[in-house]
Design a protein around this motif. Structure first.
Motif, PDB file in Angstrom:
ATOM      1  N   LYS A  35       0.832  -1.201   0.000  1.00  0.00           N
ATOM      2  CA  LYS A  35       0.000   0.000   0.000  1.00  0.00           C
ATOM      3  C   LYS A  35       0.868   1.254   0.000  1.00  0.00           C
ATOM      4  O   LYS A  35       2.088   1.174   0.231  1.00  0.00           O
ATOM      5  N   PRO A  36       0.276   2.437  -0.223  1.00  0.00           N
ATOM      6  CA  PRO A  36       1.060   3.676  -0.246  1.00  0.00           C
ATOM      7  C   PRO A  36       1.891   3.881   1.018  1.00  0.00           C
ATOM      8  O   PRO A  36       2.969   4.476   0.954  1.00  0.00           O
ATOM      9  N   PHE A  37       1.406   3.415   2.170  1.00  0.00           N
ATOM     10  CA  PHE A  37       2.143   3.568   3.423  1.00  0.00           C
ATOM     11  C   PHE A  37       3.544   2.979   3.302  1.00  0.00           C
ATOM     12  O   PHE A  37       4.508   3.542   3.843  1.00  0.00           O
ATOM     13  N   PHE A  38       3.683   1.861   2.602  1.00  0.00           N
ATOM     14  CA  PHE A  38       4.984   1.224   2.433  1.00  0.00           C
ATOM     15  C   PHE A  38       5.739   1.822   1.250  1.00  0.00           C
ATOM     16  O   PHE A  38       6.950   2.043   1.320  1.00  0.00           O
ATOM     17  N   GLN A  39       5.038   2.096   0.177  1.00  0.00           N
ATOM     18  CA  GLN A  39       5.652   2.667  -1.027  1.00  0.00           C
ATOM     19  C   GLN A  39       6.378   3.975  -0.721  1.00  0.00           C
ATOM     20  O   GLN A  39       7.477   4.224  -1.207  1.00  0.00           O
ATOM     21  N   GLN A  40       5.766   4.799   0.143  1.00  0.00           N
ATOM     22  CA  GLN A  40       6.331   6.111   0.440  1.00  0.00           C
ATOM     23  C   GLN A  40       7.598   6.050   1.286  1.00  0.00           C
ATOM     24  O   GLN A  40       8.280   7.062   1.447  1.00  0.00           O
ATOM     25  N   GLN A  41       7.918   4.893   1.819  1.00  0.00           N
ATOM     26  CA  GLN A  41       9.118   4.752   2.638  1.00  0.00           C
ATOM     27  C   GLN A  41      10.375   4.472   1.816  1.00  0.00           C
ATOM     28  O   GLN A  41      11.487   4.513   2.332  1.00  0.00           O
ATOM     29  N   LEU A  42      10.212   4.199   0.517  1.00  0.00           N
ATOM     30  CA  LEU A  42      11.341   3.830  -0.326  1.00  0.00           C
ATOM     31  C   LEU A  42      12.033   5.053  -0.918  1.00  0.00           C
ATOM     32  O   LEU A  42      11.381   6.002  -1.356  1.00  0.00           O
ATOM     33  N   SER A  43      13.359   5.014  -0.918  1.00  0.00           N
ATOM     34  CA  SER A  43      14.136   6.063  -1.574  1.00  0.00           C
ATOM     35  C   SER A  43      14.229   5.732  -3.062  1.00  0.00           C
ATOM     36  O   SER A  43      13.883   4.625  -3.504  1.00  0.00           O
ATOM     37  N   LEU A  44      14.737   6.688  -3.854  1.00  0.00           N
ATOM     38  CA  LEU A  44      14.880   6.454  -5.292  1.00  0.00           C
ATOM     39  C   LEU A  44      15.843   5.314  -5.569  1.00  0.00           C
ATOM     40  O   LEU A  44      15.615   4.492  -6.471  1.00  0.00           O
ATOM     41  N   ASP A  45      16.929   5.239  -4.788  1.00  0.00           N
ATOM     42  CA  ASP A  45      17.897   4.153  -4.981  1.00  0.00           C
ATOM     43  C   ASP A  45      17.271   2.804  -4.651  1.00  0.00           C
ATOM     44  O   ASP A  45      17.512   1.810  -5.343  1.00  0.00           O
ATOM     45  N   GLU A  46      16.466   2.769  -3.588  1.00  0.00           N
ATOM     46  CA  GLU A  46      15.829   1.512  -3.205  1.00  0.00           C
ATOM     47  C   GLU A  46      14.811   1.062  -4.242  1.00  0.00           C
ATOM     48  O   GLU A  46      14.649  -0.138  -4.487  1.00  0.00           O
ATOM     49  N   LEU A  47      14.137   2.011  -4.867  1.00  0.00           N
ATOM     50  CA  LEU A  47      13.193   1.662  -5.924  1.00  0.00           C
ATOM     51  C   LEU A  47      13.898   0.990  -7.093  1.00  0.00           C
ATOM     52  O   LEU A  47      13.336   0.124  -7.769  1.00  0.00           O
ATOM     53  N   THR A  48      15.154   1.376  -7.305  1.00  0.00           N
ATOM     54  CA  THR A  48      15.926   0.845  -8.425  1.00  0.00           C
ATOM     55  C   THR A  48      16.639  -0.457  -8.087  1.00  0.00           C
ATOM     56  O   THR A  48      16.676  -1.391  -8.897  1.00  0.00           O
ATOM     57  N   ASP A  49      17.195  -0.537  -6.861  1.00  0.00           N
ATOM     58  CA  ASP A  49      18.111  -1.632  -6.524  1.00  0.00           C
ATOM     59  C   ASP A  49      17.519  -2.714  -5.625  1.00  0.00           C
ATOM     60  O   ASP A  49      18.188  -3.713  -5.349  1.00  0.00           O
ATOM     61  N   CYS A  50      16.287  -2.524  -5.125  1.00  0.00           N
ATOM     62  CA  CYS A  50      15.737  -3.465  -4.145  1.00  0.00           C
ATOM     63  C   CYS A  50      14.385  -4.022  -4.584  1.00  0.00           C
ATOM     64  O   CYS A  50      13.676  -3.412  -5.389  1.00  0.00           O
ATOM     65  N   ASP A  51      14.065  -5.165  -4.020  1.00  0.00           N
ATOM     66  CA  ASP A  51      12.756  -5.781  -4.217  1.00  0.00           C
ATOM     67  C   ASP A  51      12.040  -5.852  -2.879  1.00  0.00           C
ATOM     68  O   ASP A  51      12.580  -6.412  -1.911  1.00  0.00           O
ATOM     69  N   PRO A  52      10.832  -5.296  -2.776  1.00  0.00           N
ATOM     70  CA  PRO A  52      10.057  -5.461  -1.530  1.00  0.00           C
ATOM     71  C   PRO A  52       9.456  -6.847  -1.480  1.00  0.00           C
ATOM     72  O   PRO A  52       8.912  -7.344  -2.464  1.00  0.00           O
ATOM     73  N   VAL A  53       9.564  -7.488  -0.318  1.00  0.00           N
ATOM     74  CA  VAL A  53       8.992  -8.824  -0.122  1.00  0.00           C
ATOM     75  C   VAL A  53       8.287  -8.857   1.221  1.00  0.00           C
ATOM     76  O   VAL A  53       8.623  -8.084   2.124  1.00  0.00           O
ATOM     77  N   ARG A  54       7.330  -9.749   1.354  1.00  0.00           N
ATOM     78  CA  ARG A  54       6.593  -9.847   2.610  1.00  0.00           C
ATOM     79  C   ARG A  54       6.910 -11.161   3.306  1.00  0.00           C
ATOM     80  O   ARG A  54       6.980 -12.224   2.662  1.00  0.00           O
ATOM     81  N   VAL A  55       7.092 -11.096   4.626  1.00  0.00           N
ATOM     82  CA  VAL A  55       7.380 -12.290   5.418  1.00  0.00           C
ATOM     83  C   VAL A  55       6.089 -13.092   5.584  1.00  0.00           C
ATOM     84  O   VAL A  55       5.095 -12.583   6.109  1.00  0.00           O
ATOM     85  N   VAL A  56       6.111 -14.351   5.146  1.00  0.00           N
ATOM     86  CA  VAL A  56       4.915 -15.186   5.238  1.00  0.00           C
ATOM     87  C   VAL A  56       5.061 -16.296   6.279  1.00  0.00           C
ATOM     88  O   VAL A  56       4.060 -16.908   6.684  1.00  0.00           O
ATOM     89  N   ALA A  57       6.280 -16.564   6.732  1.00  0.00           N
ATOM     90  CA  ALA A  57       6.480 -17.568   7.782  1.00  0.00           C
ATOM     91  C   ALA A  57       7.831 -17.336   8.441  1.00  0.00           C
ATOM     92  O   ALA A  57       8.780 -16.886   7.792  1.00  0.00           O
ATOM     93  N   VAL A  58       7.910 -17.627   9.741  1.00  0.00           N
ATOM     94  CA  VAL A  58       9.152 -17.476  10.490  1.00  0.00           C
ATOM     95  C   VAL A  58       9.531 -18.817  11.105  1.00  0.00           C
ATOM     96  O   VAL A  58       8.731 -19.439  11.810  1.00  0.00           O
ATOM     97  N   HIS A  59      10.757 -19.259  10.824  1.00  0.00           N
ATOM     98  CA  HIS A  59      11.285 -20.490  11.392  1.00  0.00           C
ATOM     99  C   HIS A  59      12.520 -20.143  12.225  1.00  0.00           C
ATOM    100  O   HIS A  59      12.927 -18.979  12.293  1.00  0.00           O
ATOM    101  N   ARG A  60      13.120 -21.137  12.847  1.00  0.00           N
ATOM    102  CA  ARG A  60      14.249 -20.874  13.734  1.00  0.00           C
ATOM    103  C   ARG A  60      15.462 -20.328  12.977  1.00  0.00           C
ATOM    104  O   ARG A  60      16.095 -19.384  13.426  1.00  0.00           O
ATOM    105  N   SER A  61      15.779 -20.890  11.843  1.00  0.00           N
ATOM    106  CA  SER A  61      16.997 -20.503  11.130  1.00  0.00           C
ATOM    107  C   SER A  61      16.736 -19.745   9.842  1.00  0.00           C
ATOM    108  O   SER A  61      17.670 -19.289   9.182  1.00  0.00           O
ATOM    109  N   GLN A  62      15.488 -19.596   9.460  1.00  0.00           N
ATOM    110  CA  GLN A  62      15.182 -18.858   8.242  1.00  0.00           C
ATOM    111  C   GLN A  62      13.772 -18.294   8.301  1.00  0.00           C
ATOM    112  O   GLN A  62      12.958 -18.693   9.135  1.00  0.00           O
ATOM    113  N   ILE A  63      13.507 -17.336   7.427  1.00  0.00           N
ATOM    114  CA  ILE A  63      12.155 -16.841   7.233  1.00  0.00           C
ATOM    115  C   ILE A  63      11.788 -17.058   5.771  1.00  0.00           C
ATOM    116  O   ILE A  63      12.665 -17.099   4.897  1.00  0.00           O
TER     117      ILE A  63
END
Length: 373
Positions: A35-63
């Motif tokens: 949503k816009p709440f998350f979109q507005q937190q990204l810088s221009l560099d992050e928009l270019t160099d990063c992928d937003p992902v959502r955590v769907v499960a948490v385990h002991r050694s990985q998510i």
């Protein structure tokens, strides 16, 4: 299930999707709750160099995370996972470096659920970025209005939209006894369902439409997993029976996880929490018991304990049956618990700051000695 069993459902509020893309498109991020709440937190560099992902499960050694590239594992290591209350939990949004897939940072949360586990000195994260919550109880021995108030304080503190769902309606002929909740919570939607009947849960689908994240909170055995499966239209979560003598159930959910459903929403299933310790939920508690606080403001004395003081508006409301005495007792109990747990958290944070200061002092002293030699 008759519509007469459904009371006062408020109009559904839907936000705009990220980047001006209309909700209902095939964008994977929109369906994941971007949503816009998350979109507005990204810088221009992050928009270019990063992928937003959502955590769907948490385990002991990985998510496990998911985004436009689909689901992938991320190892639990590095500074991002060191702070217990800041590390990613189910529902969080992370930024992954597009090339290395290394998690760079966690985006600010729109909502956060946490609890104080029994005997713990630190809060435990439950889920983040939840939009709507179904507080699930059942039409049997499990029904407990004081527990509902406990959950409601948590939900109101997080600022989420709530609905009380009473399951196993087919096992009880006397539904009116459960409607007393409406006397104190006129703005809380209440729906009676048979979780095994997909038709009876139709009224709940507005809480998990495309891009909306829905959490189910309730103790073991009330039918959360069965309800989740009915909403999803498939067997997403394991289910089991309850003991007939006390209606207690076994934990069928082993860990918190987000499930996607055909309509595009996301459902959070979590292990049953009989001990839901409250901390840092003063605002939620005030909102849950706003009627008592309003009465307290009318008492003759500002420090009225609402016991036997003259001119006590709270006791007058109890005598006139405007206020249930059980509700007053539970308010006092939860207030004491919040104060106690908040004090524990404050002391724990003070200890952490003192330890950090001690470590920094020791390192500074060590460097000073090396420079002299």
């Amino acid at each position: 299930m008759s519509k007469s069993l459904i009371s006062r459902r408020p109009a559904f509020r839907r936000g705009a999707a990220a980047g001006g893309i209309a909700r209902g498109t095939e964008s994977p991020l929109n369906k994941l709750g971007w949503k816009p709440f998350f979109q507005q937190q990204l810088s221009l560099d992050e928009l270019t160099d990063c992928d937003p992902v959502r955590v769907v499960a948490v385990h002991r050694s990985q998510i496990d995370v998911t985004g436009e590239a689909g689901e992938e594992p991320v190892r639990v290591s590095g500074p991002l996972f060191e702070d217990a209350l800041k590390k990613p939990t189910v529902g969080d949004w992370l930024l992954l470096a597009r090339d290395s897939r290394k998690p760079l940072r966690r985006l600010d949360r729109s909502s956060l659920f946490k609890r104080m586990a029994p005997g713990a000195k630190q809060a435990q994260l439950i889920a983040a970025n939840v939009d709507n919550v179904l507080i699930v109880s059942s039409c049997n021995h499990d029904f407990n209005l004081s527990r509902v108030e406990r959950y409601l304080a948590l939900v109101k503190e997080a600022g989420c939209r709530a609905c009380l769902v009473l399951t196993k309606a087919d096992m009880s002929d006397d539904h009116e006894q459960y409607r007393e909740v409406l006397k104190a919570y006129r703005d809380l939607p209440v729906v009676l369902v048979n979780a095994l009947d997909s038709e009876s849960v139709v009224a709940l689908r507005e809480y998990c439409e495309s891009g909306e994240t829905l959490a189910l909170l309730g103790s073991s055995g009330v039918g959360k997993s069965t309800l989740l499966n009915s909403l999803a239209g498939s067997e997403l979560a394991a289910t089991s029976g309850i003991r007939e003598d006390d209606s207690k159930g076994r934990h069928t959910t082993r860990h918190r996880a987000l499930y996607t459903i055909p309509d595009g929403g996301l459902l959070l299933d979590s292990p049953g929490m009989r001990e839901l310790g409250l901390a840092d939920v003063s605002a939620g508690l005030s909102a849950t018991f706003s009627d008592i606080e309003a009465l307290a403001s009318l008492c003759r004395f500002g420090d009225c304990a609402h016991d036997a003081e003259p001119g006590c508006a709270v006791q007058a409301a109890i005598e006139s049956e405007e206020l249930d005495e059980r509700r007053l007792r539970n308010w006092r109990k939860l207030e004491r618990e919040v104060a106690r747990n908040s004090k524990t958290l404050a002391e724990s944070r003070a200890d952490e700051r003192a330890f950090t200061k001690l470590v920094h002092h020791a390192l500074k002293h060590s460097r000073s000695r090396k420079n002299k030699t």
